[in-house]
Every structure is written in C-alpha cells, then in structure tokens.
Motif scaffolding. Sequence first.
Motif, PDB file in Angstrom:
ATOM      1  N   VAL A 110      14.816   3.721   2.637  1.00  8.71           N
ATOM      2  CA  VAL A 110      14.789   3.455   4.419  1.00  8.71           C
ATOM      3  C   VAL A 110      14.243   2.167   5.058  1.00  8.71           C
ATOM      4  O   VAL A 110      13.552   1.810   3.996  1.00  8.71           O
ATOM      5  N   CYS A 111      14.409   1.726   5.437  1.00  9.63           N
ATOM      6  CA  CYS A 111      13.578   0.653   5.693  1.00  9.63           C
ATOM      7  C   CYS A 111      14.567   0.390   7.682  1.00  9.63           C
ATOM      8  O   CYS A 111      15.391   0.542   7.988  1.00  9.63           O
ATOM      9  N   TYR A 112      13.430  -0.469   8.319  1.00 10.23           N
ATOM     10  CA  TYR A 112      13.506  -0.419   9.895  1.00 10.23           C
ATOM     11  C   TYR A 112      14.330  -2.325  10.283  1.00 10.23           C
ATOM     12  O   TYR A 112      14.233  -1.950  10.963  1.00 10.23           O
ATOM     13  N   GLU A 113      14.575  -2.997   9.160  1.00 10.01           N
ATOM     14  CA  GLU A 113      15.082  -4.259   9.119  1.00 10.01           C
ATOM     15  C   GLU A 113      15.995  -4.090   8.291  1.00 10.01           C
ATOM     16  O   GLU A 113      16.000  -4.112   7.408  1.00 10.01           O
ATOM     17  N   PRO A 114      17.181  -4.413   9.367  1.00 12.05           N
ATOM     18  CA  PRO A 114      18.809  -5.077   8.623  1.00 12.05           C
ATOM     19  C   PRO A 114      18.477  -6.433   7.067  1.00 12.05           C
ATOM     20  O   PRO A 114      19.644  -5.660   6.410  1.00 12.05           O
ATOM     21  N   ASP A 115      17.308  -7.043   7.201  1.00 13.30           N
ATOM     22  CA  ASP A 115      17.673  -7.846   6.437  1.00 13.30           C
ATOM     23  C   ASP A 115      17.213  -7.096   5.027  1.00 13.30           C
ATOM     24  O   ASP A 115      16.843  -7.352   4.428  1.00 13.30           O
TER      25      ASP A 115
ATOM     26  N   VAL B 237      10.565   1.256   3.583  1.00 12.79           N
ATOM     27  CA  VAL B 237       9.163   0.335   3.471  1.00 12.79           C
ATOM     28  C   VAL B 237       9.358  -0.081   4.875  1.00 12.79           C
ATOM     29  O   VAL B 237      10.418  -0.550   5.334  1.00 12.79           O
ATOM     30  N   ALA B 238       8.038  -0.302   5.101  1.00 13.39           N
ATOM     31  CA  ALA B 238       7.337  -0.361   6.584  1.00 13.39           C
ATOM     32  C   ALA B 238       6.625  -1.783   6.715  1.00 13.39           C
ATOM     33  O   ALA B 238       5.749  -2.136   5.196  1.00 13.39           O
TER      34      ALA B 238
ATOM     35  N   ILE C 173       6.041   6.440   2.129  1.00 10.60           N
ATOM     36  CA  ILE C 173       5.946   5.161   2.579  1.00 10.60           C
ATOM     37  C   ILE C 173       5.378   4.025   2.055  1.00 10.60           C
ATOM     38  O   ILE C 173       4.118   4.289   1.107  1.00 10.60           O
ATOM     39  N   ILE C 174       6.148   2.538   1.939  1.00 11.95           N
ATOM     40  CA  ILE C 174       5.789   1.520   0.904  1.00 11.95           C
ATOM     41  C   ILE C 174       5.298   1.133   2.333  1.00 11.95           C
ATOM     42  O   ILE C 174       5.892   0.096   2.699  1.00 11.95           O
ATOM     43  N   GLU C 175       3.878   0.697   2.495  1.00 10.81           N
ATOM     44  CA  GLU C 175       3.166  -0.567   3.484  1.00 10.81           C
ATOM     45  C   GLU C 175       3.553  -2.314   2.790  1.00 10.81           C
ATOM     46  O   GLU C 175       3.167  -1.915   2.068  1.00 10.81           O
ATOM     47  N   ALA C 176       3.798  -3.042   3.750  1.00 10.45           N
ATOM     48  CA  ALA C 176       3.761  -4.105   3.282  1.00 10.45           C
ATOM     49  C   ALA C 176       3.465  -5.482   4.086  1.00 10.45           C
ATOM     50  O   ALA C 176       3.331  -4.583   5.710  1.00 10.45           O
ATOM     51  N   ASP C 177       3.502  -6.033   4.489  1.00 10.16           N
ATOM     52  CA  ASP C 177       2.455  -7.040   5.195  1.00 10.16           C
ATOM     53  C   ASP C 177       3.881  -7.921   5.934  1.00 10.16           C
ATOM     54  O   ASP C 177       4.046  -7.256   7.140  1.00 10.16           O
ATOM     55  N   GLU C 178       4.717  -8.341   5.317  1.00  9.60           N
ATOM     56  CA  GLU C 178       5.999  -9.317   5.657  1.00  9.60           C
ATOM     57  C   GLU C 178       6.962  -9.687   4.806  1.00  9.60           C
ATOM     58  O   GLU C 178       7.138  -9.344   4.231  1.00  9.60           O
ATOM     59  N   MET C 179       7.782  -9.989   5.473  1.00  4.94           N
ATOM     60  CA  MET C 179       9.166 -10.028   4.859  1.00  4.94           C
ATOM     61  C   MET C 179       9.353 -11.513   4.723  1.00  4.94           C
ATOM     62  O   MET C 179      10.351 -12.113   4.887  1.00  4.94           O
ATOM     63  N   ASP C 180       8.519 -12.380   3.345  1.00  6.13           N
ATOM     64  CA  ASP C 180       8.087 -13.290   2.354  1.00  6.13           C
ATOM     65  C   ASP C 180       8.569 -12.546   1.250  1.00  6.13           C
ATOM     66  O   ASP C 180       7.766 -12.273   0.911  1.00  6.13           O
ATOM     67  N   GLU C 181       8.008 -14.480   1.099  1.00  7.69           N
ATOM     68  CA  GLU C 181       8.211 -14.350  -0.395  1.00  7.69           C
ATOM     69  C   GLU C 181       7.242 -13.614  -1.451  1.00  7.69           C
ATOM     70  O   GLU C 181       7.706 -12.817  -2.707  1.00  7.69           O
ATOM     71  N   TYR C 182       6.428 -13.676  -1.146  1.00  7.20           N
ATOM     72  CA  TYR C 182       4.631 -13.111  -1.846  1.00  7.20           C
ATOM     73  C   TYR C 182       5.410 -11.851  -1.697  1.00  7.20           C
ATOM     74  O   TYR C 182       4.937 -11.262  -3.181  1.00  7.20           O
TER      75      TYR C 182
ATOM     76  N   LYS D  41       0.880  -1.691   0.099  1.00  9.31           N
ATOM     77  CA  LYS D  41      -0.305  -0.010  -0.469  1.00  9.31           C
ATOM     78  C   LYS D  41       0.962   1.152   0.474  1.00  9.31           C
ATOM     79  O   LYS D  41       1.899   1.329   0.910  1.00  9.31           O
ATOM     80  N   LEU D  42       0.764   1.983  -1.277  1.00  8.70           N
ATOM     81  CA  LEU D  42       1.167   3.575  -0.819  1.00  8.70           C
ATOM     82  C   LEU D  42       0.556   4.713   0.322  1.00  8.70           C
ATOM     83  O   LEU D  42      -0.648   4.881   0.278  1.00  8.70           O
ATOM     84  N   ASN D  43       1.503   4.613   1.170  1.00 10.67           N
ATOM     85  CA  ASN D  43       1.099   6.019   1.957  1.00 10.67           C
ATOM     86  C   ASN D  43       1.189   7.270   1.796  1.00 10.67           C
ATOM     87  O   ASN D  43       2.846   7.675   1.987  1.00 10.67           O
TER      88      ASN D  43
END
Length: 448
Positions: free
Chosen positions: A269-274, A327-328, A380-389, A4-6
């Motif tokens: 920017v991302c708050y996840e080092p992965d 990317v959140a 802000i680009i919102e994503a659900d989780e850090m998975d393949e999809y 989702k683009l916020n």
Amino acid sequence: MALKLNCQYLSDFVSDKEIAALQDEVNKAHAFLYENKANAEGKDFHGWLTLPEDYDREEFARIKLAAKKIISDSEVLVVIGIGGSYLGARAAIEFVKSKNYNLLAKGTPKIFFLGNSISPTEISEILAVCESCDFSVNVISKSGTTTEPAISFRLFKNLLEKKYGKEKAASRIYVTTDKAKGTLKALADREGYEQFVVPDNVGGRYSVLTAVGLLPIACAGIDVDKLMLGAADAKKAYEKVSVSENDCYKYAAIRNALYRKGKKLEMMVCYEPDFTMMNEWFKQLFGESEGKENKGIYPTSAIYSTDLHSLGQYVQEGERTLFETVVAFNRPKCDIIIEEDEENVDGLNFLAGKGMSFVNQKAFEGTVLAHTDGNVPNIIIEADEMDEYNLGQLIYFFEKACAISGYILGVNPFNQPGVESYKKNMFALLGKPGYEELAAVLSERLGK
Ligand code: PA5
C-alpha cells in the motif's frame, strides 16, 4: 539509512519472541546467499547482491552516453520488454518523476513501454505516434527469445527503417540482452546495434539496477549515480544476519510468521499514486519468486486513499487472510495549502491553512488504526522522500527481503518454472513448428 521498519502496529499479531524464533531459519537463508552456496537452489542468480558496488563501470558510462544521445535526437523512446525487462524501469521513472511523466517531460523524450502485451490496439497507437516524430528504440530481453517483445520489436524496427533508412535506423536501436546467446543477440551483432548486457547471474526481476533499468531511467533525466548510491548504502545496512539488527531480514521473517498464521495475502500500500508501478514491480518480484510448490504469499497492491473507495470494504471486513505493508514517505514531493473560503458551502474551512499532505497523513493514520482493529496486521516501511536515493534503498531492501523470505519459505526464489506452461500452449495453438502433438491435444480440449 533513509528507510525504517516500523512494527508498532504488529504487536497484536506477531510478537518479538515469534520473530526472534525465526532467527535460525533466517541464518540458513543468509547462508544460502553468502556462505553455503553449494546447497542453495538458485545460487547462479545471486549477482544482484553485490551489483550496487561491483557493477560494470565501463558499461555504466556507455549507458549515460547513450541516454545523452537519445535525449538529444529523440522526442520519443520506445522501451520494448516484458516482466523483469520492463517493470523496474517504468516503476523508477514514475516513482522519481511522475506517473504523468509523458505529459510533464521537458527536455527528455516521452517514454512508452511496449512489448508487455500482445494487444494490437496498444501497439498501433504508439506506432501512429512514432510516425510523426523522431524516436529511438531500446529493446530488452535477457533470453532474447520472448514472443511479446519480439513481435513489437519487429514492428518498430520496420518503422525505423522505413523512416530513416537501414543504416540510420540502426543508430537508433539499443539492445539490452545476454552477452552471448539468443536471437536478439544474433540480430544485434548482424545489424551492428549498440548493445548492453544483462549479466548471467542476475534474473529478470532482479535486473532493474543493470542496463535493463538504467538506460530507460537515465533517458528520463534521472540521476543513476544517486540511485546506485542508495542501493549501495542499503547493501551495507542489510548485511548483518540478526533480525534485531537488520530490518530487511526482520521484514522477511515477519512475512513468514504471518503466513504461518494464515495471512496468505500481502497488500502493498502507498498513499502516493506515483508508487503505482512500484506496486507492480513488487508483485512480480515476490509473486514470481515465491509462488511455487503450492506455497507462497499472494502479492497484491493498492493506492490509498483511492482504493479505500473500492477495496477498503473488503480489507476492513472481508476474509481475514490479509496483511498490509505500507510504504510511507516522510516528505511529499510538493504540497498544496487548502484555502479559507468565505462562504464555506462545502464545509471545509476546518482544513483551511492545512496542507493536503497533512490530510493524506491523517488518512493514513486513521486507516492503519481501522484496519488493525479489523484484524489486518500492518507493517510500515518509512522512507524519507520519493527521490533516486530512497528508490535505490527500497529496490535493494525488497530484492534482498524477497530472497531471504523465499528461502525461509523453502522455495527457490530465482526460478520461474510455472511461466513456461502458458507459453507451450500458446506456441502449440499458434502452429509453431515442433508443437504439433500438443496442438492436437489442446484443439480437442478447446472443441476446435
Ligand atoms: O523475472 C523474470 O525472469 C521474467 O519476468 C522475465 O523478465 C520476463 O519473462 C522477460 O524475459 P526476457 O527478458 O528473457 O524477455
């Protein structure tokens, strides 16, 4: 859609009206991709557009089989490639698994990425690792002639042959290259290596969803079907031309609107080092696609809150030429609850019972407000989780946004003429036959 683009933190910088005013330019860029190809520079490199749906099923099955074999007979996979022939695969593995993948891998090989530098130190370290374990090599080069990977491949091929003999070594070498041309293709044909193809109409930085990315990704035990499904859903979601109905096009339009207002740098920017290597992938995608004819937004990146303690001061108060794209993720891969401490010497009991992801979220919210107060627009680009999809969706989102944004900017997003300049000079200075004249000029300039 998982994405989702916020735009809630943009209203002080770009209005809806200004975004809508770019619709004509978006229409033209869209037409370059779909209808009006005759006028589109880079039209021979639009293969990535339909790739999530029309990829080669037979090769896809072979990729899975090769990954299965590598997982069963190799403790280490050495992936040799540079630029677009390396960044996507590494980004995907770190995004879905971890930036500590090699420490945590169980049941899949450690994966080392080489051929992306000319550092003898880096190469000798991994040569030493491979001397004492079973390993395979996936060498990736679309052109089949790039110097950095070619040097590394020569070294690892020799080690494989020394260890296993020529024939068995050949069964541990997997080549991803052009279907017909290039030195690597000729070598693979001669030696009988298993081969995968980089399609003619897909450029290096757009190739992560071809064998270039998919073979190493599958070797890390990542579900490539889910990855392709995410990309296919993004393909469907981002087909409409109207910026009010297409977040991908809206993001491309916003970038250009900000650029025209003097915001010349985009910090991913991302708050996840992965996400660190995704940042690198993003920088290559946009930097190589847009930085031409003395134009283009300079792509840079940060991991927060880490870099708030290094770059944060500049972002808050330095030159006002920056915007941030964050990317959140709605759900972290895991959480840690902060415990109550009887003595509370560190004064952290006000956080007792809270998850670290909650603290991370508050760092994000506090930073967005501080930076926008400091005149740094935030997308802000919102994503659900850090998975393949989600990864498949993000890859397609950024690839398409980059193409549209580049066409709006008025450049060909699919070439990279500037990359040749250093290569010519390097070859001349190394004494490559055919470069004698240039070598003389450069030596004089260097005073040698
Ligand atoms: O995006 C690109 O085209 C480049 O970054 C290439 O991927 C990079 O230069 C490597 O080229 P090749 O795959 O031909 O070795």
